[in-house]
Design a protein around this motif. Structure first.
Motif, PDB file in Angstrom:
ATOM      1  N   GLN A 342       0.833  -1.207   0.000  1.00 27.50           N
ATOM      2  CA  GLN A 342       0.000   0.000   0.000  1.00 27.50           C
ATOM      3  C   GLN A 342       0.871   1.262   0.000  1.00 27.50           C
ATOM      4  OE1 GLN A 342      -3.472  -0.634  -0.117  1.00 27.50           O
ATOM      5  NE2 GLN A 342      -2.460  -2.584  -0.497  1.00 27.50           N
ATOM      6  N   GLU A 344       0.689   3.754   1.772  1.00 26.84           N
ATOM      7  CA  GLU A 344       0.992   4.200   3.151  1.00 26.84           C
ATOM      8  C   GLU A 344       2.390   3.752   3.583  1.00 26.84           C
ATOM      9  OE1 GLU A 344      -1.884   2.824   2.218  1.00 26.84           O
ATOM     10  OE2 GLU A 344      -3.208   4.561   2.545  1.00 26.84           O
ATOM     11  N   LYS A 345       2.935   2.743   2.881  1.00 26.86           N
ATOM     12  CA  LYS A 345       4.268   2.225   3.234  1.00 26.86           C
ATOM     13  C   LYS A 345       5.376   2.998   2.513  1.00 26.86           C
ATOM     14  CE  LYS A 345       3.239  -1.460   5.772  1.00 26.86           C
ATOM     15  NZ  LYS A 345       2.885  -2.720   5.146  1.00 26.86           N
ATOM     16  N   HIS A 373       4.538  14.606  14.837  1.00 24.85           N
ATOM     17  CA  HIS A 373       4.554  13.352  14.062  1.00 24.85           C
ATOM     18  C   HIS A 373       5.965  12.983  13.618  1.00 24.85           C
ATOM     19  CE1 HIS A 373       0.201  12.796  13.933  1.00 24.85           C
ATOM     20  NE2 HIS A 373       0.143  14.113  13.941  1.00 24.85           N
ATOM     21  N   GLU A 402       4.752   7.535   4.590  1.00 25.51           N
ATOM     22  CA  GLU A 402       3.530   8.222   4.138  1.00 25.51           C
ATOM     23  C   GLU A 402       2.429   8.237   5.209  1.00 25.51           C
ATOM     24  OE1 GLU A 402       2.451   8.620   0.284  1.00 25.51           O
ATOM     25  OE2 GLU A 402       0.296   8.618   0.607  1.00 25.51           O
ATOM     26  N   SER A 403       2.251   7.146   5.937  1.00 24.85           N
ATOM     27  CA  SER A 403       1.168   7.114   6.928  1.00 24.85           C
ATOM     28  C   SER A 403       1.399   8.178   8.005  1.00 24.85           C
ATOM     29  CB  SER A 403       1.022   5.727   7.545  1.00 24.85           C
ATOM     30  OG  SER A 403       2.239   5.324   8.103  1.00 24.85           O
ATOM     31  N   GLN A 404       2.675   8.402   8.343  1.00 21.44           N
ATOM     32  CA  GLN A 404       3.011   9.442   9.329  1.00 21.44           C
ATOM     33  C   GLN A 404       2.647  10.820   8.763  1.00 21.44           C
ATOM     34  OE1 GLN A 404       6.971   8.016  10.303  1.00 21.44           O
ATOM     35  NE2 GLN A 404       7.265   9.878  11.513  1.00 21.44           N
ATOM     36  N   MET A 406       0.392  11.497   6.475  1.00 23.61           N
ATOM     37  CA  MET A 406      -1.058  11.680   6.389  1.00 23.61           C
ATOM     38  C   MET A 406      -1.638  12.024   7.761  1.00 23.61           C
ATOM     39  SD  MET A 406      -1.592  11.537   3.283  1.00 23.61           S
ATOM     40  CE  MET A 406       0.077  11.831   2.742  1.00 23.61           C
ATOM     41  N   ASP A 407      -1.087  11.410   8.819  1.00 21.68           N
ATOM     42  CA  ASP A 407      -1.564  11.727  10.173  1.00 21.68           C
ATOM     43  C   ASP A 407      -1.301  13.199  10.490  1.00 21.68           C
ATOM     44  OD1 ASP A 407      -2.356   9.149  10.479  1.00 21.68           O
ATOM     45  OD2 ASP A 407      -0.657   8.525  11.729  1.00 21.68           O
TER      46      ASP A 407
END
Ligand code: HSE
Length: 433
Positions: A342, A344-345, A373, A402-404, A406-407
């Motif tokens: 994904q 997000e990785k 973050h 990426e997930s970090q 987006m948060d």
């Protein structure tokens, strides 16, 4: 010389007519190069009476292309109708079942139904070829499957949609808005019948799924492609990107990560002086990175009658010369089902554009959201006042998950000074030449 290879063409749009022109104008050269003539015997299209740039009166006419696929006096059916289902799928299946080879320019068909069709082609012992489906003017299918066949690939990426590249490079050069430039692209005939396929990244995703399967020996998996188009890129992004040393491109990227395969299509900022940055207009360009070859780069027109017909004819010449290739380079039963990685990785840098109230403490608040973050900023600059007093703040980050990211953006969006949702573009490091 041996018996001719007999060909029936379904679809007489620009590519169909282009194919007839290549086979007519270069008939002798084609025959010399593949050891036998290629002879068109039959054609099918929606409207028999339409005026065309080639004389089709000597070919047997079929109103129904599916009937033609079964009944024409032909060794090969060329599918130039388009679409992943309906007539294109039916005629391909009928042709293979009837023991005929199929050549197609249809990336939607190959990306969405290619896995099943490859099995049907193997069952009938026939070729299913699709060089024209991906970046017509670049022989990338042959390059990955044969020319670079001795390599293990780490990554394949590129500019896979000419319409988007035309829109982005024209917006960059002229400062004009997206809708305005899209209209130009449509008038120039670059865009798909449904332009959302181009601008929402679907066309590039179809092509990427095909390249990914060929490069990594996986079952073609269009459903797993992460797709983001170019609708949200605004004129100001080009100006800010240029000042930061970047250009904006829609890229398709596939590679191995954490034991799985990623397939991502999204706008990217790339180094203005690095690979692909100078590929403008409706051109496509593809980079393949192999363990022995290193980086191998290709550029050419991705659409239009000539480049696409050139690729169709190359496939016909392989068949005429008796050169057989498995649809996705290896027998279908040997293709892997890879885990999909994904987006997000993804680990990389980000360009973030915020529209905020011009008031005290905003920079500090943005800074603390990133700090919370654990995101390190490379730069933060305030740009252009709007007539309503708002300003753009443009941030470039260091590499981050990426997930970090987006948060952090989700937290920022809740902030009272934020006038609109944060907008981001991934920064892709393509390395040096
Ligand atoms: N609409 C496609 C493009 C052309 O703009 O690249 C054919 O794939």
């Amino acid at each position: 010389m041996s018996e001719p290879l007999k060909v029936a063409i379904a679809g007489l749009g620009t590519v169909g007519i282009g194919t007839i022109q290549v086979l007519t104008i270069h008939a002798d050269q084609v025959a010399a190069r593949c050891g036998r003539p290629i002879q068109i015997t039959a054609v099918s299209a929606r409207n028999r009476r339409r005026k065309r740039d080639a004389d089709v009166s000597s070919y047997v006419w079929f109103d129904d292309p599916v009937v033609m696929a079964k009944e024409a006096d032909a060794d090969v059916i060329v599918e130039l109708i388009g679409g992943s289902s309906g007539v294109a799928l039916d005629l391909t299946r009928e042709a293979l079942a009837a023991g005929r080879h199929v050549v197609t320019a249809n990336k939607a068909l190959m990306a969405e139904a290619g896995a099943g069709l490859a099995i049907e082609a193997e069952a009938s012992g026939k070729t299913l070829a699709y060089e024209a489906a991906v970046a017509g003017g670049i022989p990338i299918i042959k390059a990955l499957r044969e020319g670079l066949g001795g390599n293990s690939f780490s990554r394949v990426l590129g500019i896979l949609n000419g319409t988007c590249n035309y829109i982005l490079s024209t917006m960059d050069a002229t400062g004009r808005d997206f809708d305005d430039v899209l209209k130009d692209a449509q008038d120039l005939g670059y865009a798909e019948a449904d332009p959302s396929f181009d601008i929402d990244g679907v066309d590039a995703a179809h092509k990427l799924a095909i390249l990914s399967s060929l490069a990594f020996g996986t079952k073609v998996d269009f459903e797993s492609v992460y797709v983001e188009g170019i609708r949200n890129v605004i004129a100001k992004d080009f100006e800010y990107a240029r000042d930061l040393g970047y250009r904006v491109k829609l890229l398709g990227l596939t590679g191995e990560l954490d034991g799985g395969i990623y397939q991502w299509v999204h706008p990217c900022l790339i180094d203005a002086h690095g690979p692909l940055a100078a590929v403008d207009g409706s051109f496509n360009a593809i980079i393949a990175e192999g363990d022995f070859v290193g980086r191998s780069t290709y550029e050419g027109r991705g659409a239009g009658a000539g480049p696409t017909a050139s690729a169709v004819v190359a496939d016909l010449m392989d068949i005429a010369a008796g050169r057989f290739n498995h649809t996705f380079a290896v027998p279908s039963e040997d293709l892997r089902n890879a885990a999909s990685v994904q987006v997000e990785k993804r680990v990389g840098a980000y360009y973030v554009r915020l529209k905020v109230l011009d008031q005290a403490g905003v920079f500090a608040d943005v800074g603390s959201a990133f700090r919370d973050h654990r995101i390190s900023m490379e730069s933060i600059i305030q740009r252009d006042h709007d007539s309503d007093g708002n300003v753009h703040v443009v941030i470039v980050t260091h590499d981050v998950l990426e997930s970090q990211m987006m948060d952090a953006l989700e937290d920022l969006e809740k902030h009272e000074a934020m006038v609109e949702a944060p907008h981001f573009i991934r920064i892709e490091n393509l390395g040096g030449e």
